[in-house]
Structures are given as C-alpha cells and as structure tokens.
Motif scaffolding. Sequence first.
Motif, PDB file in Angstrom:
ATOM      1  N   THR A  24      13.007 -97.564  16.118  1.00 21.93           N
ATOM      2  CA  THR A  24      14.291 -97.615  16.821  1.00 21.93           C
ATOM      3  C   THR A  24      14.839 -96.211  17.077  1.00 21.93           C
ATOM      4  O   THR A  24      15.637 -96.023  17.996  1.00 21.93           O
ATOM      5  N   PHE A  25      14.409 -95.224  16.275  1.00 17.68           N
ATOM      6  CA  PHE A  25      14.788 -93.833  16.559  1.00 17.68           C
ATOM      7  C   PHE A  25      14.222 -93.406  17.912  1.00 17.68           C
ATOM      8  O   PHE A  25      14.923 -92.786  18.726  1.00 17.68           O
ATOM      9  N   ILE A  26      12.968 -93.740  18.157  1.00 19.15           N
ATOM     10  CA  ILE A  26      12.350 -93.414  19.446  1.00 19.15           C
ATOM     11  C   ILE A  26      13.065 -94.149  20.574  1.00 19.15           C
ATOM     12  O   ILE A  26      13.275 -93.601  21.661  1.00 19.15           O
ATOM     13  N   LEU A  27      13.453 -95.399  20.320  1.00 16.99           N
ATOM     14  CA  LEU A  27      14.193 -96.162  21.327  1.00 16.99           C
ATOM     15  C   LEU A  27      15.504 -95.474  21.670  1.00 16.99           C
ATOM     16  O   LEU A  27      15.868 -95.354  22.848  1.00 16.99           O
ATOM     17  N   GLY A  28      16.239 -95.012  20.662  1.00 14.86           N
ATOM     18  CA  GLY A  28      17.496 -94.325  20.919  1.00 14.86           C
ATOM     19  C   GLY A  28      17.304 -93.049  21.715  1.00 14.86           C
ATOM     20  O   GLY A  28      18.072 -92.763  22.646  1.00 14.86           O
ATOM     21  N   VAL A  29      16.280 -92.276  21.370  1.00 17.92           N
ATOM     22  CA  VAL A  29      15.994 -91.041  22.117  1.00 17.92           C
ATOM     23  C   VAL A  29      15.629 -91.371  23.560  1.00 17.92           C
ATOM     24  O   VAL A  29      16.072 -90.698  24.502  1.00 17.92           O
ATOM     25  N   ALA A  30      14.828 -92.414  23.756  1.00 18.51           N
ATOM     26  CA  ALA A  30      14.427 -92.804  25.115  1.00 18.51           C
ATOM     27  C   ALA A  30      15.636 -93.229  25.945  1.00 18.51           C
ATOM     28  O   ALA A  30      15.739 -92.878  27.131  1.00 18.51           O
ATOM     29  N   ILE A  31      16.555 -93.982  25.342  1.00 14.10           N
ATOM     30  CA  ILE A  31      17.759 -94.394  26.067  1.00 14.10           C
ATOM     31  C   ILE A  31      18.599 -93.181  26.438  1.00 14.10           C
ATOM     32  O   ILE A  31      19.145 -93.094  27.551  1.00 14.10           O
ATOM     33  N   ALA A  32      18.723 -92.223  25.524  1.00 11.87           N
ATOM     34  CA  ALA A  32      19.500 -91.019  25.800  1.00 11.87           C
ATOM     35  C   ALA A  32      18.905 -90.246  26.962  1.00 11.87           C
ATOM     36  O   ALA A  32      19.625 -89.786  27.873  1.00 11.87           O
ATOM     37  N   ILE A  33      17.596 -90.086  26.962  1.00  8.29           N
ATOM     38  CA  ILE A  33      16.936 -89.376  28.072  1.00  8.29           C
ATOM     39  C   ILE A  33      17.111 -90.150  29.368  1.00  8.29           C
ATOM     40  O   ILE A  33      17.354 -89.573  30.434  1.00  8.29           O
ATOM     41  N   GLY A  34      17.015 -91.482  29.293  1.00 13.18           N
ATOM     42  CA  GLY A  34      17.212 -92.300  30.490  1.00 13.18           C
ATOM     43  C   GLY A  34      18.611 -92.163  31.055  1.00 13.18           C
ATOM     44  O   GLY A  34      18.795 -92.071  32.277  1.00 13.18           O
ATOM     45  N   LEU A  35      19.615 -92.107  30.182  1.00 16.96           N
ATOM     46  CA  LEU A  35      20.987 -91.917  30.645  1.00 16.96           C
ATOM     47  C   LEU A  35      21.162 -90.550  31.293  1.00 16.96           C
ATOM     48  O   LEU A  35      21.846 -90.415  32.317  1.00 16.96           O
ATOM     49  N   ALA A  36      20.563 -89.524  30.686  1.00 13.34           N
ATOM     50  CA  ALA A  36      20.666 -88.186  31.261  1.00 13.34           C
ATOM     51  C   ALA A  36      20.051 -88.134  32.658  1.00 13.34           C
ATOM     52  O   ALA A  36      20.614 -87.514  33.575  1.00 13.34           O
ATOM     53  N   LEU A  37      18.919 -88.797  32.832  1.00 16.06           N
ATOM     54  CA  LEU A  37      18.284 -88.835  34.155  1.00 16.06           C
ATOM     55  C   LEU A  37      19.123 -89.649  35.139  1.00 16.06           C
ATOM     56  O   LEU A  37      19.232 -89.291  36.320  1.00 16.06           O
ATOM     57  N   MET A  38      19.723 -90.736  34.666  1.00 18.50           N
ATOM     58  CA  MET A  38      20.575 -91.543  35.528  1.00 18.50           C
ATOM     59  C   MET A  38      21.792 -90.748  35.981  1.00 18.50           C
ATOM     60  O   MET A  38      22.187 -90.805  37.150  1.00 18.50           O
ATOM     61  N   TYR A  39      22.394 -89.993  35.066  1.00 21.27           N
ATOM     62  CA  TYR A  39      23.543 -89.166  35.432  1.00 21.27           C
ATOM     63  C   TYR A  39      23.171 -88.168  36.521  1.00 21.27           C
ATOM     64  O   TYR A  39      23.976 -87.869  37.407  1.00 21.27           O
ATOM     65  N   ARG A  40      21.971 -87.644  36.464  1.00 19.97           N
ATOM     66  CA  ARG A  40      21.581 -86.565  37.368  1.00 19.97           C
ATOM     67  C   ARG A  40      21.086 -87.064  38.721  1.00 19.97           C
ATOM     68  O   ARG A  40      21.327 -86.432  39.751  1.00 19.97           O
ATOM     69  N   TYR A  41      20.397 -88.215  38.718  1.00 16.64           N
ATOM     70  CA  TYR A  41      19.691 -88.615  39.934  1.00 16.64           C
ATOM     71  C   TYR A  41      20.197 -89.920  40.557  1.00 16.64           C
ATOM     72  O   TYR A  41      19.804 -90.238  41.688  1.00 16.64           O
ATOM     73  N   ARG A  42      21.041 -90.677  39.885  1.00 12.25           N
ATOM     74  CA  ARG A  42      21.507 -91.948  40.438  1.00 12.25           C
ATOM     75  C   ARG A  42      22.961 -91.823  40.858  1.00 12.25           C
ATOM     76  O   ARG A  42      23.754 -91.083  40.269  1.00 12.25           O
ATOM     77  N   SER A  43      23.321 -92.602  41.866  1.00 17.79           N
ATOM     78  CA  SER A  43      24.676 -92.515  42.411  1.00 17.79           C
ATOM     79  C   SER A  43      25.735 -92.954  41.401  1.00 17.79           C
ATOM     80  O   SER A  43      26.836 -92.416  41.387  1.00 17.79           O
ATOM     81  N   ILE A  44      25.390 -93.912  40.536  1.00 14.70           N
ATOM     82  CA  ILE A  44      26.392 -94.399  39.594  1.00 14.70           C
ATOM     83  C   ILE A  44      26.782 -93.300  38.603  1.00 14.70           C
ATOM     84  O   ILE A  44      27.929 -93.235  38.140  1.00 14.70           O
ATOM     85  N   GLY A  45      25.841 -92.417  38.281  1.00 14.56           N
ATOM     86  CA  GLY A  45      26.186 -91.303  37.411  1.00 14.56           C
ATOM     87  C   GLY A  45      27.221 -90.393  38.046  1.00 14.56           C
ATOM     88  O   GLY A  45      28.167 -89.943  37.389  1.00 14.56           O
ATOM     89  N   TYR A  46      27.064 -90.135  39.344  1.00 19.26           N
ATOM     90  CA  TYR A  46      28.049 -89.316  40.062  1.00 19.26           C
ATOM     91  C   TYR A  46      29.382 -90.044  40.165  1.00 19.26           C
ATOM     92  O   TYR A  46      30.443 -89.440  39.989  1.00 19.26           O
ATOM     93  N   GLU A  47      29.327 -91.337  40.444  1.00 10.90           N
ATOM     94  CA  GLU A  47      30.569 -92.104  40.577  1.00 10.90           C
ATOM     95  C   GLU A  47      31.335 -92.132  39.266  1.00 10.90           C
ATOM     96  O   GLU A  47      32.570 -91.994  39.248  1.00 10.90           O
ATOM     97  N   TRP A  48      30.624 -92.309  38.143  1.00 10.43           N
ATOM     98  CA  TRP A  48      31.298 -92.281  36.842  1.00 10.43           C
ATOM     99  C   TRP A  48      31.908 -90.909  36.576  1.00 10.43           C
ATOM    100  O   TRP A  48      33.000 -90.805  36.018  1.00 10.43           O
ATOM    101  N   LYS A  49      31.202 -89.846  36.983  1.00  7.01           N
ATOM    102  CA  LYS A  49      31.719 -88.504  36.743  1.00  7.01           C
ATOM    103  C   LYS A  49      33.010 -88.266  37.518  1.00  7.01           C
ATOM    104  O   LYS A  49      34.007 -87.780  36.966  1.00  7.01           O
TER     105      LYS A  49
END
Length: 360
Positions: free
Chosen positions: A190-215
Amino acid sequence: MLRMKPMLRSFLALVITITLVCALMLATGDNPIIAMRELVIGAFGSVSNLAATLSNATPLIFTGLAVAVAFRAGVINIGGEGQMAVGAIAAALAGIYIKGLPGFLHKFVALFVSLLFGMLWAFIPGVLMIKFNTNETVTTIMLNYVATLLCDYLVNYPFRKPGAPLGFTHNVLSTARFSPLMPLTRLNTTFILGVAIAIGLALMYRYRSIGYEWKVLGLNRRFAKYMGFKVDRLRLLALCLSGGLAGLGGAAVVLGIQYRYVQGLSAGYGFDGVLVSLMAANHPVGVILVAILFGALKAGGLQMEAATSIPCELTQVLQSVILLFMAAQIAMRKIVGTTPTLVTDQSSGTDVKGEQVSNV
C-alpha cells in the motif's frame, strides 16, 4: 521570508523547530546531539527501522493527499479522521465477508469499497456546502465525531469478533491482505500504491484541464466563475475525491497492517494529514517527503527514548511547534497585507497570487 518558495519556508520552519527543541534539551540537562543521533538511527539505521518509517508514513501519504486535493480547489476538508474511519471499516467488512474472489480482485474490491464510502462521507458536507452555503470546515470536523462513534458502535456490536476483549472485527481473508515488502515488517505494497497515486495526481495537475481548473478555483473563485468554470461541480468533486483518498488510507491500515478494524484505528492520521499537506505546499510529491519525515519522527522517537531519558512524546511536541510556525506564517502574511494562497504554480516553481476565498 514571506517571498520564499513554500517548500523552503516549510524547511526553515523545521530547522527552527529542531533548534528550539535542542535548546530545550540543553536546558533540561540532556545531550541534543546524542538524542538526534538516536532519532536518525531509529528511523533509518537499519532495514527494519527504515521499513517502520515507511510503514508509519503510508497512512499519512493518503491523508496528506486528501487534504492537498481539497486545498487546491479552495475547499477546506478537516474531515479526514471520519472519512478514514468509514473507509477502513468498509474495507474490513469487504475483506471479511466477500468470499470466493481471487487475491487481486478481492484487494481491488476492498479498495474500491473504501474509496466509495470515503467519497460518500465527504459528499454529505459537499452537498451542504453547495446547496446551503454551509462552511465545509465546520461540517467536516463535526462529521469526524459522527463517523468515529458510528464505527465504534459497529465494531463493538454487530461486527465485533465473539469473545474479543476489545472492539475489533474478525481478521480479513488472506486474499484481501496486501503482502509485505520486507519480511517481518509492517511495510507493505500500500506504500507503493500511495506513491503511485501521488505521482498520478502530480501528472494530472500538470497535464489535465481539471488540474488547471482546480488551481484557478483555489486562487480566485470569482475569476473561475467569470471564466465559465462549473465552480460548484469542481468544488464538490474535489471534496469527494479528498474523502475517497482518506478512505483509501483507512484501507491501507486495515488491509496492509492490522488485517482487521480496531476501535480507534485512525490515531490522528486525519489531522496529521493537514500538517503534512501544509508543509508540502499541497504538492503531491512533497506530501510523500513530508509523510516520510513524520514517519521517521515516530519510528526514531522510540529509539531515542530507549537510548536516552528523553520521552518519545517529544516528537509530538516537535510536530505541534511546526504547526504553530506554519500557522504563524499565514497570520504574518495577513498582517503585512499579503493574501495567502492554498495553491502554488508547481510547473513554474513560483507562487501564484490571487484572491483567497477560503481561509486556513
């Protein structure tokens, strides 16, 4: 200091706090060098110590990410305790009573149930926030107590293991348990799962429109409305996703560490997640690093207490002083007329200033 990057300010707050704690040790006749050395050894001095540090960090990664997602959209979610408890007992019941599934599918189902129930618990204050303009800070905090007491009732009466001296369920089936990454330790996948989710969120913030909209929403709600964003839907989505991540944190404890739901399971992880997120400037990768830092304090504190006369509770004092410094930074920025932001432009590495609608 007010113009420094958020992560640097957090680092300086940590350094100042450690300096003050060391001064306190000197005043009481203890050797701070020996204490800090034992703290580091207890956290990273061996493979088992490192595993304990990362195991302690795992729930904090999930609750820290939960708070960070909500803060990015300008929503204040302090309900991680309750959302984590609801997700944990949902994962436990799924792991106990759903039978006949292969291991991978059973784990997925248990995680999905914890995610779903965490989201549903966050949906309640979300609807109140959107429909009745209630303060989500107040409602999420109040629902912590409702969730905790509800889970305590469930684990002490209908789902209590017969003959158990304390309130806890049966053990989850072996097919629902996450395997340890190191033998004879609590560190699991589950530690690896948490790290993977964190990296996925970081990529979503950078490359997906919803990340920009939330910002944009987190910086200036009025401007987000002017831009045509569906503000209510974005805020509700952020709060629900935040609750779901907290629920996954509960599943990580149940399915990877304890293998059952135990009364009082959270142990403050939800509130610690707020500090983790603030110190990480709400950046997902920063959440991983700060969670590991807090996990190291908890693991190293036991070694420090065993080798010196300093109690391990001193590490909790250290965390509290860090929180005090973080709150003082926000207060000082208000005093000097600089509006604090819950979101930073992580792609450029600079602060983005805007109207802050929600106050921390």
